[in-house]
Each structure stands twice: as structure tokens, then as C-alpha cells.
Design a protein around this motif. Structure first.
Motif, PDB file in Angstrom:
ATOM      1  N   ARG A 106      41.128  39.182 -99.901  1.00  0.00           N
ATOM      2  CA  ARG A 106      40.094  39.538 -98.931  1.00  0.00           C
ATOM      3  C   ARG A 106      40.353  40.895 -98.275  1.00  0.00           C
ATOM      4  O   ARG A 106      39.457  41.442 -97.638  1.00  0.00           O
ATOM      5  N   SER A 107      41.539  41.434 -98.450  1.00  0.00           N
ATOM      6  CA  SER A 107      41.839  42.744 -97.859  1.00  0.00           C
ATOM      7  C   SER A 107      41.219  43.888 -98.656  1.00  0.00           C
ATOM      8  O   SER A 107      41.087  44.999 -98.133  1.00  0.00           O
ATOM      9  N   SER A 544      49.282  56.489 -99.048  1.00  0.00           N
ATOM     10  CA  SER A 544      48.374  57.226 -98.166  1.00  0.00           C
ATOM     11  C   SER A 544      47.014  57.444 -98.810  1.00  0.00           C
ATOM     12  O   SER A 544      45.974  57.303 -98.155  1.00  0.00           O
ATOM     13  N   VAL A 545      46.990  57.763-100.114  1.00  0.00           N
ATOM     14  CA  VAL A 545      45.722  58.005-100.797  1.00  0.00           C
ATOM     15  C   VAL A 545      44.906  56.724-100.891  1.00  0.00           C
ATOM     16  O   VAL A 545      43.708  56.698-100.593  1.00  0.00           O
ATOM     17  N   TYR A 546      45.534  55.628-101.291  1.00  0.00           N
ATOM     18  CA  TYR A 546      44.798  54.378-101.458  1.00  0.00           C
ATOM     19  C   TYR A 546      44.333  53.808-100.129  1.00  0.00           C
ATOM     20  O   TYR A 546      43.282  53.157-100.071  1.00  0.00           O
ATOM     21  N   ALA A 547      45.086  54.033 -99.084  1.00  0.00           N
ATOM     22  CA  ALA A 547      44.634  53.592 -97.760  1.00  0.00           C
ATOM     23  C   ALA A 547      43.419  54.405 -97.314  1.00  0.00           C
ATOM     24  O   ALA A 547      42.453  53.865 -96.767  1.00  0.00           O
ATOM     25  N   SER A 548      43.454  55.692 -97.562  1.00  0.00           N
ATOM     26  CA  SER A 548      42.355  56.560 -97.120  1.00  0.00           C
ATOM     27  C   SER A 548      41.091  56.325 -97.935  1.00  0.00           C
ATOM     28  O   SER A 548      39.982  56.580 -97.459  1.00  0.00           O
ATOM     29  N   THR A 555      38.897  47.092 -94.105  1.00  0.00           N
ATOM     30  CA  THR A 555      39.772  46.931 -95.263  1.00  0.00           C
ATOM     31  C   THR A 555      40.978  47.858 -95.183  1.00  0.00           C
ATOM     32  O   THR A 555      42.063  47.511 -95.656  1.00  0.00           O
ATOM     33  N   ARG A 556      40.810  49.014 -94.586  1.00  0.00           N
ATOM     34  CA  ARG A 556      41.939  49.938 -94.444  1.00  0.00           C
ATOM     35  C   ARG A 556      43.040  49.315 -93.582  1.00  0.00           C
ATOM     36  O   ARG A 556      44.233  49.359 -93.943  1.00  0.00           O
ATOM     37  N   VAL A 557      42.645  48.718 -92.481  1.00  0.00           N
ATOM     38  CA  VAL A 557      43.621  48.078 -91.594  1.00  0.00           C
ATOM     39  C   VAL A 557      44.257  46.873 -92.284  1.00  0.00           C
ATOM     40  O   VAL A 557      45.475  46.650 -92.188  1.00  0.00           O
ATOM     41  N   LEU A 558      43.449  46.087 -93.006  1.00  0.00           N
ATOM     42  CA  LEU A 558      43.980  44.896 -93.672  1.00  0.00           C
ATOM     43  C   LEU A 558      44.986  45.256 -94.761  1.00  0.00           C
ATOM     44  O   LEU A 558      46.034  44.605 -94.889  1.00  0.00           O
TER      45      LEU A 558
END
Length: 576
Positions: A106-107, A544-548, A555-558
Motif C-alpha cells: 500500500r506504500s 533519493s531519486v525513487y522517493a522524489s 506515498t513518499r512518506v510511506l
């Protein structure tokens, strides 16, 4: 009655768009309300007129291509409807992380209704699958994927003025016997969840009493067929899951686990720079992951993988506990049927032109993994290009005349620019030089053809990646937004066959690099400018790239919290 007559006269005197009548019954304590709307009011007339003038756009799919198209589309001029069997967008590059609990399912998903919310209108979404595209009548037929006893029809159809096909692709089994029955795939979120449960099942079965050591080894033998990015990343994730978490929970079988990667080519990650491929093979060798290259799988059963070693021709059987099949993609049946309708039945993939318009259909576009761009060859238009440049119709082309069309050539035929790079030339005019390298002042059609004859050899198909699909969706939405303006002031290159200019610039893919996580907090990256990076610092760049790149802050926070949880508490091994 007097009260009713008075209210009737009163309401008829107002030019409002609606009437409301309230009748109180003092004895019963009840209330009766009556409302009537006038359909011919000015406000309603404007609204209905606006809807009638809007072009109907139907988008099929909620993957990278479709989501990028919908996010950036100005729907003030379009009536947009979306059809997909999934009511969410999934960040598919993190699916291998879901298989082992590094990231929760779910993230990496975002409800599609959250993404398509617009300030200047509404995009309608239908949770269904497209079963047929009727290009002749501009209609798509759909069927609901909701399996329940709810009442109502499951089938429906939608008319369109413009159709955007972004259905993605399905797993390519190459018709290998047993693959559909006994292999796991890694294309959808549900696939990753099934793999996660199967991994735990293999360990739970292996520790049962009264099993022989050989039976335990077989149950704990994980085979990955396909040495591409998905297969390699899953093998790395599984290795970390086993050696960082599962060996602590199942210490009695920690020395019996085996991971094998089977690759038909000579190297894994063969679409990457050779330095990355070599680094990955060395890393896997150190980690104890077996890599079998030059092997073709012949069949898969519930207990064995049968393969042929290309170098020797020998057939080998390999027992397994679980098999993950990751060998590329193929066209979905609904797209194959559509291709038969429009004369593309002999092709393997749906073909579009450089503006992502399906060949053979004027108002149908295809983006993402379901299609490929059929780049036009410059030699097919070489005569028309020469005639367009030869303004005085002398049969001789001067350098000045050639310079006038250089920009249009480079835009319309990107393979020419690749040809220049391959020849280490800085200008197209250098292609016109004589064999000694001296500049020519004028050339004829024969020399012109000879100068550009090798350019088409640089044509390449784009890979079926999320990066390509996202860029195509963004490009197509910009074309839709500028459609009316472009008809007045076209921005594209000149039409060498015909008059005027193309309305839009053709799609041009920009490669921003690609990653290959290899486990153990190490990754490899292929970056623009022929840069290659490997090691732990590259893994942090990957984070960092995949979070951004997540589609929402939720979803970024999860995802970041999942990475943090894993580093502190480890991965969850619950079978849920």
C-alpha cells in the motif's frame, strides 16, 4: 386554497431557475415540499452547450503512461473518461521491494481518483477492462471486473472522439510449457504479494519434521528466469531478505538456501553498460547467487526447471521450490484484436508514428508498453527532401540551400543526429564532404543519397520502461492542450511530402539514466553522459531519486518510513 393560489402567483412572478413550494399541515405536523427546475434557464443552457462542444477522450489504463497523460491534461476542452481494471496507480520500480517486505504494497499505490481530481472539471473513472476496440465506429466495449452478486449489467460501451491506449503489456512466456501453471510473475502488485507469501511458505515447509535434507534444499531453491533489471533486483532483494532476516528466524536451514538466476544471453543486465553488467556478476558471485548464462528454459513443472545449455547443447533439469519468470513482455489479446482490425496483424507490437498516433487510425493514440514508435526512415523521403531544399529546381543542391532544411531534418529524423555522433561529426554539412574530407559547395541527388544512406542504421526501439511511458504521457497531454493553437501556428518540422508544417514536434525521449539495486546497500547506475556509478553512494542516490519520483506526498512518506522501519526492525515475515 387561498394560500396555494397566493404562492402560485408569487412564484410565477420570479424569473428564477427553480421553484419551491412548501405546504404545512398544522394538524398532522407534516411537511410537503415541491420543487421544479426550468431546463431552459440561461445557466443550464450554457452548461449543456459547453458539454456538447467538448471532445470525448477515453483513456485505457492507469499505469505510468496514462497517469502522466491525465495529470498534465487541461480538461477544460475535453470530456475525459478512464477505464482500467485497477483503481490505483502503482510505482512498479519498487515491486521487487514489495516481494520481500522491504516496502509494503500500500506504500507504492495511490488511488487513481486522487490523481485525476481537477480544479477545472471532472475526469470519470470506470473500474473495468476493455474487451474490444471498435475503431471504425469509435467505440470501446468494456466489462466490469467486480466479481460479486451486485445487481446490474457488467458490460457497457463508450463512444470517443480521441482514444488513448495505455493498457500496458503482459508477461511474455514464449509459449514455454508449464510457465503459466507453475511460475510466479512480477508485473502487478498482486504478483509481488503472492511471491512474498510463497517465499515464507517455502521456509515453513522446509522446517517441517521428517523431511530429508535433500527435500529441504529443494524447497529452499529459488529460481529466477531472466537476468534483466526486474529479475536481478528481485534476486538481490531475496538474498538480503534471507541473510538479514529469515536466517535469524529459521536458523536450522540457513545453509540450505540457494538462489539461481537463469539468463539466455551471455550476461545479466545486458541492456546496461558492460561495466555495470560485470560489476553485478561479480557482486552476485561474492554473495553466493548462482548465475547461469547462455541457458534457455525448455519447460517448467511443479518440481523441476528443464533448460538447454546453448554452448554444449546439453539438457539439464534443476529442482526448485519456487520459480519467478521475468523475461520481457508481449502484447495483450485486446490489442492484438485491435491490430488485426487496422492492418497491423502481422506485427508483434502496436505501431505508432512519431507523434504517438496509431498507424491506420486518425484519432487513436498509444503510449507506454503496449506500443512502439515506428520511426520513419530518411531514405524513404530522400527524394522529397532534396526537392524541398532545391528551391530553384536546378537539380543541384548548394550548401546554403541544404542549411535551410538542416533543422527540419534533425527534428523529423533523429537517427541523423545519432549518425553524426557515431561518426564524431559536429555538423550535418560535414556528411557532404568529398572522400578526402574537403567541403563541397554543391551536390547532386546521388551524392545527397550517399551522404545520408547510413543514417537509418542508427534507428533504435525505445525500451519498455516506466521512464519512457511517463515521458510519452506528458508529451501527449501537451499536444492535446495545444491542439487548437497548433492548427493556427504549427510548431513542428516542415512536411517534406506535402505542404506546410506538422502541428507538433515529434516525441523525443530523453534518457535520464537507470538504476540496478544489487543488494547489500549497493547499487549500480547508468547516468547521462556515459557516467557509471556503483557502490553504497549509488544506493543512497537510488533512495533519493525513487522517493522524489513518488506521485504523492502520502506515498513518499510511506515509502521512506518503510525504509526506516526496515533498517531498525528488519523485514516482516508474517504470511498475510
Amino acid at each position: 386554497m387561498r394560500l396555494l393560489s397566493y404562492l402560485n402567483r408569487t412564484f410565477n412572478g420570479f424569473p428564477s431557475s427553480s421553484k419551491l413550494l412548501l405546504v404545512f399541515s398544522l394538524s398532522g405536523g407534516g411537511l410537503l415540499a415541491y420543487s421544479e427546475s426550468q431546463s431552459n434557464s440561461p445557466a443550464n443552457s450554457v452548461e449543456h452547450e459547453g458539454l456538447a462542444n467538448k471532445k470525448k477522450v477515453v483513456a485505457l489504463g492507469t499505469g505510468w503512461a496514462s497517469t502522466s497523460f491525465l495529470k498534465d491534461l487541461d480538461i477544460s476542452s475535453y470530456d475525459v473518461q478512464v477505464v482500467s481494471p485497477r483503481n490505483y496507480f502503482a510505482f512498479t520500480p519498487l515491486l521487487p521491494s514489495v516481494t520481500c517486505g522491504t516496502v509494503e504494497a500500500r506504500s507504492i499505490v495511490e488511488p487513481i481518483r486522487n490523481i485525476i481530481k481537477k480544479k477545472n472539471g471532472e475526469i470519470l473513472f470506470w473500474e473495468a477492462e476493455c474487451t474490444k476496440i471498435d475503431a471504425a465506429n469509435k467505440k470501446v466495449f468494456c466489462r466490469s471486473v467486480i466479481e460479486s452478486n451486485l445487481v446490474g449489467k457488467k458490460e457497457f460501451s463508450l463512444d470517443y472522439d480521441y482514444l488513448v491506449v495505455a493498457t500496458g503489456a503482459e508477461v511474455n512466456t514464449f509459449n514455454t510449457p508449464g510457465v503459466m501453471e507453475y511460475c510466479h510473475f512480477l508485473k502487478e502488485v498482486e504478483d509481488a504479494q503472492k511471491i512474498r507469501r510463497s517465499v515464507i511458505d517455502c521456509f515453513e515447509k522446509a522446517i517441517l519434521p521428517e523431511l530429508t535434507e535433500e527435500e529441504r534444499r529443494i524447497n529452499l531453491h529459488f529460481v529466477i528466469v531472466g537476468g534483466g533489471p526486474t529479475g536481478v533486483e528481485f534476486a538481490a532483494e531475496l538474498h538480503d531478505f534471507v541473510h538479514e532476516d529469515l536466517v535469524k528466524l529459521y536458523p536450522m536451514v540457513k545453509n540450505l538456501v540457494r538462489i539461481t538466476v537463469i539468463q539466455s544471453g551471455d550476461h545479466i543486465l545486458n541492456t546496461y553498460d558492460s561495466r555495470i553488467s560485470t560489476f553485478a556478476e561479480q557482486k552476485f558471485a561474492r554473495d553466493g547467487i548462482d548465475v547461469h548464462t547462455g541457458c534457455r528454459v525448455l519447460s517448467v513443472s511443479d518440481k523441476e526447471v528443464n533448460m538447454k545449455i546453448k554452448s554444449t547443447g546439453e539438457n539439464v533439469s534443476m529442482p526448485h521450490g519456487m520459480v519467478v519468470w521475468s523475461t520481457g513482455v508481449s502484447t495483450r489479446p485486446v490489442i492484438k484484436d485491435f491490430m488485426d482490425q487496422i492492418g497491423q496483424g502481422k506485427r508483434k507490437v502496436l505501431a505508432t508514428d512519431e507523434w504517438l498516433r496509431v498507424k491506420g487510425c486518425e484519432n487513436v493514440y498509444a503510449i507506454g508498453d503496449c506500443a512502439t514508435i515506428d520511426q520513419r526512415k530518411i531514405m524513404e523521403d530522400i527524394g522529397a527532401i532534396f526537392n524541398a531544399a532545391d528551391k530553384d529546381k536546378s537539380g543541384i543542391l548548394t550548401v546554403e540551400e541544404f542549411n535551410d532544411i538542416i533543422d527540419d531534418i534533425l527534428i523529423r529524423y533523429p537517427q541523423v543526429e545519432l549518425h553524426l555522433q557515431n561518426k564524431h561529426l559536429s555538423s550535418v554539412t560535414q556528411l557532404l564532404n568529398d572522400p578526402e574530407g574537403n567541403a563541397r559547395k554543391e551536390i547532386d541527388i546521388k551524392v545527397f543519397k550517399s551522404a545520408l544512406s547510413q543514417a537509418d542504421s542508427q534507428m533504435k526501439s525505445l525500451p519498455a520502461t516506466a521512464q519512457v511511458a511517463a515521458q510519452q504521457g506528458t508529451y501527449l497531454s501537451s499536444c492535446f492542450d495545444k491542439r487548437d493553437v497548433a492548427k493556427i501556428t504549427p510548431e513542428g518540422p516542415r512536411r517534406f511530402k506535402g505542404t506546410g508544417r506538422h502541428y507538433f514536434l515529434p516525441f523525443r525521449y530523453k534518457h535520464f539514466g537507470q538504476f540496478a539495486p544489487l543488494g547489500g546497500e549497493q547499487a549500480a547506475a547508468e547516468l547521462p553522459g556515459d557516467w557509471v556509478s556503483v557502490g553504497r553512494s549509488t544506493q543512497w542516490l537510488w533512495y533519493s531519486v525513487y522517493a522524489s519520483k513518488q506521485v504523492s506526498w502520502r506515498t513518499r512518506v510511506l515509502v521512506v518510513s518503510d525504509w526506516t522501519r526496515r533498517s531498525i526492525f528488519g523485514r516482516d515475515s508474517s504470511r498475510i
